[in-house]
Design a protein around this motif. Structure first.
Motif, PDB file in Angstrom:
ATOM      1  N   LEU A  13       2.891 -16.628   2.610  1.00  0.00           N
ATOM      2  CA  LEU A  13       3.123 -15.263   2.172  1.00  0.00           C
ATOM      3  C   LEU A  13       3.932 -15.175   0.890  1.00  0.00           C
ATOM      4  N   LEU A  28      -3.636 -10.902   2.532  1.00  0.00           N
ATOM      5  CA  LEU A  28      -2.857  -9.976   3.345  1.00  0.00           C
ATOM      6  C   LEU A  28      -3.758  -9.218   4.308  1.00  0.00           C
ATOM      7  N   SER A  94       1.961   0.848  -2.103  1.00  0.00           N
ATOM      8  CA  SER A  94       1.950  -0.455  -1.427  1.00  0.00           C
ATOM      9  C   SER A  94       2.812  -1.485  -2.141  1.00  0.00           C
ATOM     10  N   GLN A 148       6.733  -7.156  -4.346  1.00  0.00           N
ATOM     11  CA  GLN A 148       6.139  -7.221  -3.012  1.00  0.00           C
ATOM     12  C   GLN A 148       4.956  -6.275  -2.929  1.00  0.00           C
ATOM     13  N   ALA A 150       2.205  -4.746   0.253  1.00  0.00           N
ATOM     14  CA  ALA A 150       1.749  -4.695   1.645  1.00  0.00           C
ATOM     15  C   ALA A 150       0.739  -3.563   1.779  1.00  0.00           C
ATOM     16  N   GLY A 154       2.323   0.127   2.090  1.00  0.00           N
ATOM     17  CA  GLY A 154       3.516  -0.708   2.196  1.00  0.00           C
ATOM     18  C   GLY A 154       4.058  -0.853   3.600  1.00  0.00           C
ATOM     19  N   ASP A 157       2.744  -5.192   8.359  1.00  0.00           N
ATOM     20  CA  ASP A 157       3.690  -6.285   8.617  1.00  0.00           C
ATOM     21  C   ASP A 157       3.504  -7.459   7.660  1.00  0.00           C
ATOM     22  N   ASP A 158       2.288  -7.653   7.180  1.00  0.00           N
ATOM     23  CA  ASP A 158       1.948  -8.760   6.286  1.00  0.00           C
ATOM     24  C   ASP A 158       2.352  -8.376   4.856  1.00  0.00           C
ATOM     25  N   VAL A 159       3.326  -9.090   4.279  1.00  0.00           N
ATOM     26  CA  VAL A 159       3.859  -8.733   2.957  1.00  0.00           C
ATOM     27  C   VAL A 159       3.716  -9.892   1.990  1.00  0.00           C
ATOM     28  N   HIS A 161       4.824 -11.666  -1.446  1.00  0.00           N
ATOM     29  CA  HIS A 161       6.103 -11.692  -2.173  1.00  0.00           C
ATOM     30  C   HIS A 161       5.986 -12.702  -3.317  1.00  0.00           C
TER      31      HIS A 161
END
Length: 165
Positions: A13, A28, A94, A148, A150, A154, A157-159, A161
Motif C-alpha cells: 500500500l 486499491l 479521494s 494519499q 482512497a 476517501g 479502508d484501502d489507502v 500512500h
C-alpha cells in the motif's frame, strides 16, 4: 497474531516517488464488490499557478482567481479501473496531502496551469483510465510529506500512500 498479516500488507500500500517525480502504481479496493482501481501518482507541481479566470461579462470589480492565502500544489494521478464495477467517484475528495507537521489537506478541482483537473465526478467503465490533477491549498511554509488516495471519497479502508520526503 493480527500484526503479521498487516506487516505483509503495508508494503503493497505504500509508494514512493522516483527520481523523475513519478510514483509506483498502487492497487486499491473500494467498499463495494467489484470496485478496484490502480492509482499512480505521476507528478507533483509545487507551487502550481492558478489558471487564468475568464473575464466576467460585466466587470465592475475584480474578485480575483484562487482567492485565499497560501500556495497551490497540483498532484497528477493516473486512474485505471481494474474492477468489474464502474468507478464513479470524486478524485479530489479521494485525495489528501499531508505536510511535515501532520496536517491533512483535502483535494479540490481547482484548475491550475499544471494541467487539466479531474471533473467533480469521474466515471470509468471497467478497463477505462483517466489522467488528471487534484489541487491542494497549503500554507506557504508547509513542507510536503505524503499524498494519499482512497476510493469512496476517501472513506475506503484501502489507502494508497506515496512519500514525498
Amino acid at each position: 497474531m493480527v500484526l503479521a498479516p498487516l506487516a505483509l500488507l503495508a508494503p503493497a500500500l505504500l509508494g514512493t516517488l522516483g527520481p523523475d517525480g513519478s510514483g509506483e502504481t498502487i492497487p486499491l479496493s473500494g467498499t463495494e464488490p467489484g470496485q478496484h482501481l490502480d492509482v499512480t501518482l505521476t507528478r507533483v507541481v509545487d507551487p502550481a499557478d492558478p489558471a487564468p479566470a475568464p473575464a466576467p461579462a460585466d466587470s465592475g470589480s475584480d474578485s480575483g482567481s484562487g482567492s485565499g492565502s497560501g500556495r497551490l500544489v497540483a498532484v497528477e494521478f493516473r486512474l485505471e479501473n481494474t474492477g468489474t464495477a464502474a468507478y464513479q467517484d470524486s478524485p479530489a475528495k479521494s485525495s489528501h496531502l499531508l505536510d511535515s507537521g501532520g496536517q491533512r489537506f483535502t483535494g479540490s478541482n481547482t484548475t491550475t496551469t499544471a494541467g487539466p483537473a479531474f471533473p467533480e465526478t469521474l466515471t470509468l467503465a471497467p478497463g477505462g483510465s483517466a489522467l488528471g490533477f487534484v489541487t491542494f491549498r497549503l500554507p506557504d511554509e508547509a513542507a510536503l510529506a505524503a499524498v494519499q488516495f482512497a476510493l469512496n471519497a476517501g472513506l475506503a479502508d484501502d489507502v494508497g500512500h506515496w512519500s514525498l520526503s
